[in-house]
Design a protein around this motif. Structure first.
Motif, PDB file in Angstrom:
ATOM      1  N   ALA A 192     -92.194  30.804  54.826  1.00 44.22           N
ATOM      2  CA  ALA A 192     -93.441  30.162  55.269  1.00 44.22           C
ATOM      3  C   ALA A 192     -93.030  29.065  56.237  1.00 44.22           C
ATOM      4  CB  ALA A 192     -94.198  29.580  54.081  1.00 44.22           C
ATOM      5  N   GLU A 193     -93.573  29.130  57.445  1.00 46.61           N
ATOM      6  CA  GLU A 193     -93.244  28.096  58.419  1.00 46.61           C
ATOM      7  C   GLU A 193     -94.522  27.463  58.936  1.00 46.61           C
ATOM      8  OE1 GLU A 193     -91.031  29.903  61.669  1.00 46.61           O
ATOM      9  OE2 GLU A 193     -92.861  30.162  62.814  1.00 46.61           O
ATOM     10  N   ILE A 194     -94.414  26.203  59.294  1.00 48.90           N
ATOM     11  CA  ILE A 194     -95.542  25.502  59.912  1.00 48.90           C
ATOM     12  C   ILE A 194     -95.679  26.040  61.329  1.00 48.90           C
ATOM     13  CG2 ILE A 194     -96.432  23.268  60.654  1.00 48.90           C
ATOM     14  CD1 ILE A 194     -94.902  22.049  58.265  1.00 48.90           C
ATOM     15  N   ALA A 195     -96.816  26.618  61.628  1.00 48.17           N
ATOM     16  CA  ALA A 195     -97.009  27.288  62.918  1.00 48.17           C
ATOM     17  C   ALA A 195     -96.817  26.344  64.097  1.00 48.17           C
ATOM     18  CB  ALA A 195     -98.391  27.933  62.972  1.00 48.17           C
ATOM     19  N   ALA A 196     -97.281  25.123  63.983  1.00 51.85           N
ATOM     20  CA  ALA A 196     -97.224  24.183  65.110  1.00 51.85           C
ATOM     21  C   ALA A 196     -95.808  23.746  65.450  1.00 51.85           C
ATOM     22  CB  ALA A 196     -98.087  22.956  64.804  1.00 51.85           C
ATOM     23  N   THR A 197     -94.905  23.759  64.449  1.00 51.78           N
ATOM     24  CA  THR A 197     -93.554  23.241  64.683  1.00 51.78           C
ATOM     25  C   THR A 197     -92.454  24.280  64.520  1.00 51.78           C
ATOM     26  OG1 THR A 197     -93.220  22.613  62.369  1.00 51.78           O
ATOM     27  CG2 THR A 197     -94.268  20.973  63.824  1.00 51.78           C
ATOM     28  N   GLY A 198     -92.753  25.389  63.831  1.00 48.76           N
ATOM     29  CA  GLY A 198     -91.741  26.395  63.544  1.00 48.76           C
ATOM     30  C   GLY A 198     -90.818  26.014  62.400  1.00 48.76           C
ATOM     31  N   GLU A 199     -91.143  24.937  61.684  1.00 45.60           N
ATOM     32  CA  GLU A 199     -90.301  24.465  60.585  1.00 45.60           C
ATOM     33  C   GLU A 199     -90.549  25.287  59.323  1.00 45.60           C
ATOM     34  OE1 GLU A 199     -89.311  20.284  58.259  1.00 45.60           O
ATOM     35  OE2 GLU A 199     -91.145  20.444  59.443  1.00 45.60           O
ATOM     36  N   CYS A 200     -89.489  25.859  58.779  1.00 40.68           N
ATOM     37  CA  CYS A 200     -89.589  26.614  57.534  1.00 40.68           C
ATOM     38  C   CYS A 200     -89.714  25.625  56.381  1.00 40.68           C
ATOM     39  CB  CYS A 200     -88.363  27.505  57.352  1.00 40.68           C
ATOM     40  SG  CYS A 200     -88.472  28.573  55.902  1.00 40.68           S
ATOM     41  N   ILE A 201     -90.678  25.876  55.481  1.00 40.56           N
ATOM     42  CA  ILE A 201     -90.949  24.953  54.384  1.00 40.56           C
ATOM     43  C   ILE A 201     -90.635  25.554  53.016  1.00 40.56           C
ATOM     44  CG2 ILE A 201     -92.674  23.709  55.726  1.00 40.56           C
ATOM     45  CD1 ILE A 201     -94.868  25.176  54.145  1.00 40.56           C
ATOM     46  N   GLY A 202     -90.309  26.839  52.977  1.00 38.92           N
ATOM     47  CA  GLY A 202     -90.036  27.521  51.717  1.00 38.92           C
ATOM     48  C   GLY A 202     -90.533  28.941  51.795  1.00 38.92           C
ATOM     49  N   PHE A 203     -90.963  29.472  50.640  1.00 35.62           N
ATOM     50  CA  PHE A 203     -91.502  30.831  50.667  1.00 35.62           C
ATOM     51  C   PHE A 203     -92.778  30.949  49.866  1.00 35.62           C
ATOM     52  CE2 PHE A 203     -88.512  31.496  46.992  1.00 35.62           C
ATOM     53  CZ  PHE A 203     -89.386  32.010  46.050  1.00 35.62           C
ATOM     54  N   VAL A 204     -93.597  31.887  50.307  1.00 33.39           N
ATOM     55  CA  VAL A 204     -94.795  32.320  49.594  1.00 33.39           C
ATOM     56  C   VAL A 204     -94.882  33.812  49.850  1.00 33.39           C
ATOM     57  CG1 VAL A 204     -97.289  32.081  49.289  1.00 33.39           C
ATOM     58  CG2 VAL A 204     -95.951  30.113  50.088  1.00 33.39           C
ATOM     59  N   GLY A 205     -95.112  34.586  48.800  1.00 33.42           N
ATOM     60  CA  GLY A 205     -95.193  36.018  49.037  1.00 33.42           C
ATOM     61  C   GLY A 205     -95.492  36.811  47.790  1.00 33.42           C
ATOM     62  N   ILE A 206     -95.300  38.099  47.941  1.00 40.43           N
ATOM     63  CA  ILE A 206     -95.591  39.045  46.862  1.00 40.43           C
ATOM     64  C   ILE A 206     -94.365  39.905  46.619  1.00 40.43           C
ATOM     65  CG2 ILE A 206     -98.093  39.068  47.241  1.00 40.43           C
ATOM     66  CD1 ILE A 206     -97.670  41.696  48.862  1.00 40.43           C
ATOM     67  N   ASN A 207     -94.249  40.371  45.373  1.00 37.00           N
ATOM     68  CA  ASN A 207     -93.094  41.177  45.017  1.00 37.00           C
ATOM     69  C   ASN A 207     -93.433  42.003  43.787  1.00 37.00           C
ATOM     70  OD1 ASN A 207     -90.258  41.632  45.735  1.00 37.00           O
ATOM     71  ND2 ASN A 207     -89.830  40.832  43.696  1.00 37.00           N
ATOM     72  N   PRO A 208     -93.043  43.273  43.746  1.00 31.90           N
ATOM     73  CA  PRO A 208     -93.265  44.065  42.527  1.00 31.90           C
ATOM     74  C   PRO A 208     -92.377  43.535  41.396  1.00 31.90           C
ATOM     75  CG  PRO A 208     -92.592  45.472  44.378  1.00 31.90           C
ATOM     76  CD  PRO A 208     -92.440  44.052  44.811  1.00 31.90           C
ATOM     77  N   THR A 209     -92.959  43.401  40.222  1.00 29.27           N
ATOM     78  CA  THR A 209     -92.204  42.877  39.079  1.00 29.27           C
ATOM     79  C   THR A 209     -91.452  43.991  38.369  1.00 29.27           C
ATOM     80  OG1 THR A 209     -94.047  43.176  37.579  1.00 29.27           O
ATOM     81  CG2 THR A 209     -93.876  41.044  38.654  1.00 29.27           C
TER      82      THR A 209
END
Length: 190
Positions: free
Chosen positions: A65-82
């Motif tokens: 997950a990155e801040i669109a205005a700066t391109g700075e990665c802030i971590g992750f958010v997503g989906i994954n099969p368990t």
């Protein structure tokens, strides 16, 4: 994967420039409070490569997950099969997140998760998305509630991958959101 864009964020596959941040969040005591492990650089790099490969293969995953205005990665958010059978059937889609602490409390996880729920229900046509966390991880369960996920106490479980030496981290609460509930919430918002 094709990046997913929200008002403030870009959700995309991992890039080499993200490795340092990825290691930082996976070795930070505050971020990993409810995971009971701090990853070394080698362990973090191994997970980084595995996530990136899975995203290349599947088109989704625990994405940067990155801040669109700066391109700075802030971590992750997503989906994954368990893969936590018998507690959660194999392949059930989980939504999850992990951000550097300086980005907490700004609504980034909720914003990104809303985009992923749309992807799950409109693109993947899933019937349900789940999330789970250590029972007293109130920051994560607060996000689940903001996403209108509902706690299902009958599905709470002791996580099989948490060692008995960390009993305070074993009990997990289970939240779920069905496509019908998501559709109903979407209609109510319009």
């Amino acid at each position: 994967m094709e990046p997913i864009r929200t008002a403030r964020l870009t959700l995309r596959n991992w890039e080499e420039r993200d490795r340092a941040l990825f290691h930082r969040i996976n070795s930070d005591k505050q971020v990993m409070e409810f995971f009971g492990i701090l990853r070394s650089r080698a362990e973090s790099d191994e997970l980084f490569d595995r996530l990136r490969g899975n995203i290349d293969r599947d088109g989704y995953g625990f994405t940067a997950a990155e801040i669109a205005a700066t391109g700075e990665c802030i971590g992750f958010v997503g989906i994954n099969p368990t893969d936590l059978a018998p507690f959660i059937p194999k392949g059930t889609m989980e939504i999850g997140w992990r951000l550097a602490p300086e980005f907490w409390g700004k609504g980034y996880v909720t914003e990104a998760s809303e985009a992923w729920l749309t992807y799950c229900f409109e693109t993947l046509k899933l019937g349900e998305v789940v999330s789970f966390a250590v029972w007293n991880n109130h920051r994560s369960t607060a996000v689940m509630k903001r996403l209108a996920m509902r706690h299902d106490p009958s599905r709470d479980f002791d996580h099989p991958r948490v060692p008995d030496t960390q009993p305070e981290l074993k009990r997990h609460v289970y939240y779920r959101l069905s496509q019908a509930e998501w559709q109903q919430r979407k209609k109510a918002a319009t």
